[in-house]
Design a protein around this motif. Structure first.
Motif: not given
Ligand SMILES: *Cc1c(COP(=O)(O)O)cnc(C)c1O
Length: 453
Positions: A25-27, A56-57, A61-63
Motif C-alpha cells: 500500500m502506498k498510503n 509486532r505484527q 507494514e514492510n514485510d
C-alpha cells in the motif's frame, strides 16, 4: 478446462506464509494512538495488552510475507483448505451468464473463518508462556473459535459475551464451555467498566464495544493474561489472508480470473483477508479487480460513517484507530438481527476504501435473509446472516449480468454457517423481520463524541 463443483488445493499447495497487504500500500493505515496522550502507540504499550509477537505484527507494514509457524500449519491442515465452490446450481437458478464462485469458510466446528486467526493468536500466547487470554464475543463465532484454539494449546480462555446474545444463543455458550472456556454475560459486575455501564444503563443488552472494555480490563488486571481480538486489527487481517491466498491459488490453478470480489464487512477481517492478495496484484499494477464491501444498512460504517480517529471500545481503554466509524457509542437498532454490528472498521480496509481502491454497498436485512433463504434452498448450505450480505450483492451482480449479457466472474466470501442464528431466521420465516435505517441525526449524534485528535 472443465471447472469442478468444488476446487480443493492439495495439502502441499496450502500457503506457508501469510500476505501482509500493507507492504504494497502506498498510503499505509494511520498509526494507532495512545488514548490518553494521542501519541502513536508504542510496541511496549501494545504489548501490555496484546501478546508481544502479535503487537509486532500489528506494527509490521514492510514485510509482504510472514511465515506461518509449523504448529499453526498443522492445525490449519485439520480443516483447510477451504473449498472454492463453483455455484453452478445458483447460476442455473438465476439464469445468469455470470460465473459465480464462493470460498466457504464454514467447514469447522466454530462455523466461520474466525478460527484462522484464533489459532494464530492462541499459538503466540502459548509461545510467550502466558496462562490465558480474554476476549469478547458478539454473535459467538469468535468466542467459539478462540475456545477451540485455546483448548488445542492448553490455554485458559475468558470470554465476555454480549448479554443479548448470551441469552439468545445458549447453545453457542455451551459449545464454548465444552471447549473449556469461561463465559460471562457482558456487561457484568466482574469489572469496573462493567459495573459503571450497568449503573448508567441498567437493563442494557450490552454491546461489542462494552464487552471489549471488560475483556481488556480483565487482561490488564490478571497476571499472565493478554487480550485478543477477532477482527478489525491488522494482525487479524494478516492471518485471514490465508482465505485470499488459497482462493487465488485455486483460481490460478484453473485459469479463473475474477472480475468482481465481494465480502461482507463487520470489522473487515474476512473481507480484508479474501481481497488482500488480489489487492496486492492491483496495487502492483499486475491485474485489476472490482472489490465490494457489503455492510448492513442499519450499521453503515463505510457508506455513512466518517473517516476519523475513534475509540475501538465503549470504555475508551483501547488505542485510538483511524477508521470509518459511526462513533463508539453507536448501537444498531434492536430489530437488527444480521450481525456485522461493530461501529468501526479495519484500518487497512478503511484506507483502501478512502483511496478509492474498493467500493462499499449497504443492504437491508430483509433483502439479506431473502438471499440467505434462496441460497440455502439452491446451494444447500445454510449461511450465516453475516455471510448472506455478500450473497445478496453477489446475486444482485449476477442478475445485472443477466440484463446486460456480460459473462462476469464473481467471487464472494461465504464466511460461515447459520445454525446458531435460528432466532433471526425464525423472525424472517414468521414475517416479523423489519428494516431500520438510522437517520442522519442519529449518526451525527454518535459522531459528535469522536475524540478530538
Ligand atoms: C465475525 C463474522 C463476520 C464479520 O467479521 P469480519 O471481521 O468483518 O469478517 C462475518 N461472517 C461471519 C460468519 C462471522 O463470524
Amino acid at each position: 478446462m472443465e471447472i469442478p463443483y468444488k476446487i480443493y488445493l492439495e495439502e502441499s499447495e496450502l500457503p506457508k506464509q501469510w500476505y501482509n497487504v500493507r507492504a504494497d500500500m502506498k498510503n499505509k493505515p494511520a498509526p494507532l494512538l495512545n488514548p490518553e496522550t494521542h501519541q502513536p502507540a508504542t510496541l511496549d504499550e501494545l504489548s501490555a495488552v496484546f501478546c508481544r509477537e502479535l503487537a509486532r505484527q500489528e506494527f509490521n507494514e514492510n514485510d509482504a510475507y510472514i511465515d506461518i509457524p509449523d504448529e499453526i500449519l498443522s492445525f490449519y491442515k485439520m480443516y483447510r483448505p477451504a473449498p472454492l465452490v463453483r455455484a453452478y446450481c445458483l447460476e442455473k437458478a438465476l439464469a445468469t451468464p455470470a460465473k459465480i464462485y464462493y470460498k466457504f469458510e464454514g467447514n469447522n466446528t466454530s462455523g466461520s473463518h474466525k478460527l484462522n486467526s484464533a489459532i494464530a493468536q492462541a499459538y503466540y500466547a502459548k509461545k510467550q508462556g502466558l496462562k490465558g487470554v480474554t476476549t469478547e464475543t458478539g454473535a459467538g463465532q469468535w468466542g467459539t473459535a478462540l475456545s477451540m484454539a485455546c483448548a488445542y494449546f492448553g490455554l485458559d480462555c475468558k470470554v465476555y459475551m454480549v448479554k443479548v446474545s448470551y441469552e439468545q444463543k445458549p447453545f453457542r455458550r455451551e459449545v464454548m464451555r465444552t471447549y473449556g472456556a469461561n463465559v460471562t454475560p457482558s456487561p457484568s459486575d466482574t469489572t469496573e467498566v462493567g459495573r459503571k455501564i450497568l449503573a448508567e444503563f441498567p437493563g442494557t443488552n450490552g454491546s461489542l464495544g462494552c464487552a471489549i472494555s471488560e475483556a481488556v480490563e480483565t487482561a490488564l488486571h490478571t497476571e499472565g493474561y493478554r487480550y485478543v481480538l477477532g477482527s478489525v486489527l491488522n494482525q487479524v487481517l494478516l492471518h485471514q489472508s490465508v482465505i485470499g491466498l488459497e482462493s487465488m491459488a485455486a483460481c490460478d490453478k484453473y485459469g479463473i480470473k475474477p472480475d468482481v470480489i465481494i465480502g461482507c464487512a463487520g470489522g473487515g477481517s474476512n473481507l480484508g483477508g479474501l481481497i488482500s492478495p488480489f489487492m496486492g496484484r492491483k496495487l502492483r499494477g499486475e491485474a485489476d479487480y472490482q472489490f465490494i464491501a457489503v455492510e448492513p444498512k442499519s450499521c453503515p460504517s463505510l457508506t455513512r460513517g466518517k473517516y476519523a480517529y475513534d475509540f475501538c471500545d465503549t470504555g475508551k481503554v483501547c488505542p485510538l484507530q483511524k477508521m470509518y466509524t459511526l462513533g463508539s457509542g453507536f448501537m444498531p437498532s434492536p430489530n437488527h438481527a444480521g450481525g456485522l454490528r461493530y461501529h468501526g472498521m479495519s484500518g487497512i480496509v478503511s484506507q483502501l476504501y478512502a483511496d478509492g481502491l474498493m467500493e462499499a454497498r449497504s443492504v437491508e436485512q430483509t433483502a439479506v435473509f431473502e438471499a440467505a433463504q434462496q441460497f440455502a434452498r439452491i446451494e444447500g448450505i445454510l449461511p450465516a446472516p453475516e455471510s448472506s450480505h455478500a450473497i445478496r450483492v453477489a446475486v444482485d451482480e449476477a442478475l445485472k449480468c443477466k440484463e446486460t449479457g456480460e459473462e462476469k466472474t464473481i467471487l464472494f466470501g461465504l464466511t460461515g454457517t447459520g445454525y446458531f442464528d435460528m432466532v433471526a431466521y425464525q423472525k424472517f420465516n414468521d414475517g416479523q423481520m423489519s428494516d431500520y435505517i438510522p437517520t442522519d441525526a442519529e449518526i451525527a449524534k454518535s459522531l459528535a463524541d469522536l475524540p478530538q485528535v
